[in-house]
Scaffold this motif. Sequence first.
Motif, PDB file in Angstrom:
ATOM      1  N   VAL A   1       0.863  -1.457  -0.032  1.00 17.10           N
ATOM      2  CA  VAL A   1      -0.060  -0.179   0.353  1.00 17.10           C
ATOM      3  C   VAL A   1       1.024   1.134   0.435  1.00 17.10           C
ATOM      4  N   PHE A   2       0.436   1.757  -0.811  1.00 21.56           N
ATOM      5  CA  PHE A   2       1.713   3.623  -0.997  1.00 21.56           C
ATOM      6  C   PHE A   2       0.770   4.358  -0.353  1.00 21.56           C
ATOM      7  N   GLU A   3       0.413   4.925   0.643  1.00 24.97           N
ATOM      8  CA  GLU A   3       0.014   5.689   1.840  1.00 24.97           C
ATOM      9  C   GLU A   3       0.011   7.104   1.335  1.00 24.97           C
ATOM     10  N   ILE A   4      -1.243   8.189   0.911  1.00 26.57           N
ATOM     11  CA  ILE A   4      -0.739   9.443   0.587  1.00 26.57           C
ATOM     12  C   ILE A   4      -1.137  10.450   1.586  1.00 26.57           C
ATOM     13  N   THR A   5      -0.563  11.161   1.756  1.00 20.88           N
ATOM     14  CA  THR A   5      -0.842  12.720   2.639  1.00 20.88           C
ATOM     15  C   THR A   5      -2.178  13.335   2.853  1.00 20.88           C
ATOM     16  N   LYS A   6      -2.672  14.290   3.415  1.00 22.75           N
ATOM     17  CA  LYS A   6      -3.954  14.945   3.200  1.00 22.75           C
ATOM     18  C   LYS A   6      -3.727  15.601   2.021  1.00 22.75           C
ATOM     19  N   ASP A   7      -2.648  16.401   1.492  1.00 19.89           N
ATOM     20  CA  ASP A   7      -1.939  17.597   0.887  1.00 19.89           C
ATOM     21  C   ASP A   7      -1.912  16.924  -0.713  1.00 19.89           C
ATOM     22  N   GLU A   8      -1.758  15.542  -0.912  1.00 21.98           N
ATOM     23  CA  GLU A   8      -1.731  14.195  -2.564  1.00 21.98           C
ATOM     24  C   GLU A   8      -2.982  13.846  -1.902  1.00 21.98           C
ATOM     25  N   MET A   9      -3.889  13.840  -1.186  1.00 23.80           N
ATOM     26  CA  MET A   9      -4.919  13.221  -1.452  1.00 23.80           C
ATOM     27  C   MET A   9      -5.335  14.840  -2.185  1.00 23.80           C
ATOM     28  N   TYR A  10      -5.576  15.978  -1.669  1.00 23.42           N
ATOM     29  CA  TYR A  10      -6.289  16.905  -2.159  1.00 23.42           C
ATOM     30  C   TYR A  10      -5.728  17.204  -3.960  1.00 23.42           C
ATOM     31  N   GLU A  11      -4.594  16.521  -4.142  1.00 25.82           N
ATOM     32  CA  GLU A  11      -4.103  16.986  -5.315  1.00 25.82           C
ATOM     33  C   GLU A  11      -4.022  15.813  -6.526  1.00 25.82           C
ATOM     34  N   MET A  12      -5.068  14.724  -5.350  1.00 25.32           N
ATOM     35  CA  MET A  12      -5.734  13.460  -6.509  1.00 25.32           C
ATOM     36  C   MET A  12      -4.632  12.512  -6.974  1.00 25.32           C
ATOM     37  N   TYR A  13      -3.826  12.325  -5.412  1.00 23.67           N
ATOM     38  CA  TYR A  13      -2.577  11.289  -5.826  1.00 23.67           C
ATOM     39  C   TYR A  13      -3.416   9.959  -6.221  1.00 23.67           C
ATOM     40  N   SER A  14      -4.755   9.802  -5.740  1.00 28.93           N
ATOM     41  CA  SER A  14      -5.242   7.991  -5.929  1.00 28.93           C
ATOM     42  C   SER A  14      -6.003   7.851  -6.896  1.00 28.93           C
ATOM     43  N   ASN A  15      -6.417   9.238  -7.584  1.00 25.53           N
ATOM     44  CA  ASN A  15      -7.440   9.204  -8.872  1.00 25.53           C
ATOM     45  C   ASN A  15      -5.979   9.003 -10.124  1.00 25.53           C
ATOM     46  N   VAL A  16      -4.832   8.055 -10.151  1.00 22.51           N
ATOM     47  CA  VAL A  16      -4.676   7.441 -11.505  1.00 22.51           C
ATOM     48  C   VAL A  16      -5.447   6.431 -12.050  1.00 22.51           C
ATOM     49  N   PHE A  17      -5.540   6.024 -12.958  1.00 24.01           N
ATOM     50  CA  PHE A  17      -6.236   5.122 -14.091  1.00 24.01           C
ATOM     51  C   PHE A  17      -4.677   4.566 -14.822  1.00 24.01           C
ATOM     52  N   SER A  18      -5.447   3.131 -14.543  1.00 27.84           N
ATOM     53  CA  SER A  18      -4.287   1.581 -14.600  1.00 27.84           C
ATOM     54  C   SER A  18      -5.130   1.412 -16.715  1.00 27.84           C
ATOM     55  N   ILE A  19      -4.195   1.393 -17.400  1.00 30.37           N
ATOM     56  CA  ILE A  19      -4.447   0.329 -19.129  1.00 30.37           C
ATOM     57  C   ILE A  19      -3.911  -0.664 -18.767  1.00 30.37           C
ATOM     58  N   SER A  20      -3.063  -1.569 -17.289  1.00 30.80           N
ATOM     59  CA  SER A  20      -2.447  -2.785 -17.606  1.00 30.80           C
ATOM     60  C   SER A  20      -2.522  -2.894 -15.669  1.00 30.80           C
ATOM     61  N   GLU A  21      -1.800  -4.343 -15.888  1.00 27.68           N
ATOM     62  CA  GLU A  21      -1.828  -5.026 -14.317  1.00 27.68           C
ATOM     63  C   GLU A  21      -0.339  -3.800 -14.382  1.00 27.68           C
ATOM     64  N   ASP A  22       0.243  -3.691 -15.254  1.00 23.85           N
ATOM     65  CA  ASP A  22       1.349  -3.291 -15.544  1.00 23.85           C
ATOM     66  C   ASP A  22       1.603  -1.964 -15.677  1.00 23.85           C
ATOM     67  N   VAL A  23       0.889  -0.929 -16.426  1.00 27.27           N
ATOM     68  CA  VAL A  23       0.821   0.571 -16.975  1.00 27.27           C
ATOM     69  C   VAL A  23      -0.503   1.425 -15.967  1.00 27.27           C
ATOM     70  N   ILE A  24       0.189   2.357 -15.955  1.00 27.00           N
ATOM     71  CA  ILE A  24      -0.425   3.645 -14.788  1.00 27.00           C
ATOM     72  C   ILE A  24      -0.403   4.653 -15.812  1.00 27.00           C
ATOM     73  N   ILE A  25      -1.469   5.382 -16.042  1.00 27.82           N
ATOM     74  CA  ILE A  25      -1.281   6.507 -16.687  1.00 27.82           C
ATOM     75  C   ILE A  25      -1.295   7.851 -15.028  1.00 27.82           C
ATOM     76  N   SER A  26      -0.468   8.594 -15.006  1.00 25.65           N
ATOM     77  CA  SER A  26      -0.576   9.480 -13.697  1.00 25.65           C
ATOM     78  C   SER A  26      -0.145  10.787 -13.900  1.00 25.65           C
ATOM     79  N   GLU A  27      -0.739  11.808 -13.254  1.00 21.91           N
ATOM     80  CA  GLU A  27      -0.354  12.950 -13.264  1.00 21.91           C
ATOM     81  C   GLU A  27       1.290  13.376 -13.254  1.00 21.91           C
ATOM     82  N   LYS A  28       2.402  14.146 -13.453  1.00 21.68           N
ATOM     83  CA  LYS A  28       3.923  14.076 -14.158  1.00 21.68           C
ATOM     84  C   LYS A  28       3.989  14.554 -12.819  1.00 21.68           C
ATOM     85  N   ASN A  29       3.028  15.374 -11.909  1.00 16.99           N
ATOM     86  CA  ASN A  29       3.450  15.975 -10.907  1.00 16.99           C
ATOM     87  C   ASN A  29       3.636  15.229  -9.322  1.00 16.99           C
TER      88      ASN A  29
END
Length: 303
Positions: free
Chosen positions: A235-263
Motif C-alpha cells: 500500500v502507498f499511503e498518501i498525505t492530506k495534501d497529496e489526496m487534495y492533489e488527487m494522487y489516488s485518482n490515477v488510471f490503469s491501462i493494465s496490471e503493468d501500465v498506469i497513467i499518472s499526473e506528471k507532478n
Amino acid sequence: MKLNIQNETSRLRVVVLGTAESCGPTPKVEDCYDPKSIQHVLAGTYPREEDMILEMEAVANVFKKYNVTVFRPDVLKDCNQIFSRDIAFVIDDKVFKANILPDRDKEIEAIRYVWNKIDRKNRIILPEECHVEGGDVMPWNDYIFIGTYTGEDYPDIITARTNIHAVHAIKDMFPYKKVKAFELRKSNTNPKENALHLDCCFQPIGKNKAIIHKNGFLIESEYEWLINFFGKDNVFEITKDEMYEMYSNVFSISEDVIISEKNFTRLNNWLRKQGFTVEEVPYAEIGKQEGLLRCTTMPLTRD
C-alpha cells in the motif's frame, strides 16, 4: 458491444473519455458541486477550457499508443462533460446509468450512441431512490468496493453522491460478489477534508497493490480492513495534501501500465520501483475540479 469489467487493472480495450470542449464559462460559486472548484473560482484560478482540452488530448494519445478504442461524448454547448465516470459505470457485462445530480442528466444523452450499442438487457437504470456515481464503485474481482455516506445530513451534503439504497441494489444484482461499502469523509467547504468519491482516497493498482489516504475514511476499521486486505507493504499511503492533489485518482491501462499526473513525483517514483510503467501526463488543471484521471475515464471492456 460486449462489456467486461471485472476489476480496475486488467488490460483495457474500450473506454469512454470525457471532453473539455465547450465546457462553458467559469461557474458561479453557487453552481459548483464541490469545495475544490469553489476554492478556485474564488481565487480566480479556475481552469481554462483550452488548457483542459490539451490535457485530455494527452490522455487520448496514451490510449492511442496502447491501441485502446476510445469513445468521446457528443459535444454539448457550454456543458462540462469532463468527468465521464460520474454518469455511468460498468460491472461485469452490465452498464449502469448513474443517478446523478439532476442538472447533469443531459450528459447521459451525449453518450447515448454508446449506450445504444449495448444489449438492452445489460443496460441498467436503478430505482430513483438509489443515488450513485461511478467514482464510488470499484469492481475488484470477487469484490465490489463502494464508497457511501449514511449520515443524517446526507441531503445537505453536496459531496455525498452514493447512498445506502444504491449499495443494497448493487448487492442484490450481484449475489455472487462480496459487496464491501466504505463510509467516506465529506465536507461541502474544505477540499482537504472531503473524499468526493471512493477513488479520491483509494484505488487498487496492479494485481495486489493500492493507493490509500487514511483520513478519507470515516471509520478507521474500514481503512484497516483495506490495509489488511492488500498488505501494508503493498500500500502507498498518501498525505492530506497529496489526496487534495488527487494522487489516488490515477488510471490503469493494465496490471503493468498506469497513467499518472506528471507532478506526482513521490508516487510515480514508487510505482516505477514496484515495476510499473508510468505514462505521465499533465492533468493539474482538470484536478482543480476535484477529479482526475479515473474520473474522466469510463472503461467498457477489459480483457
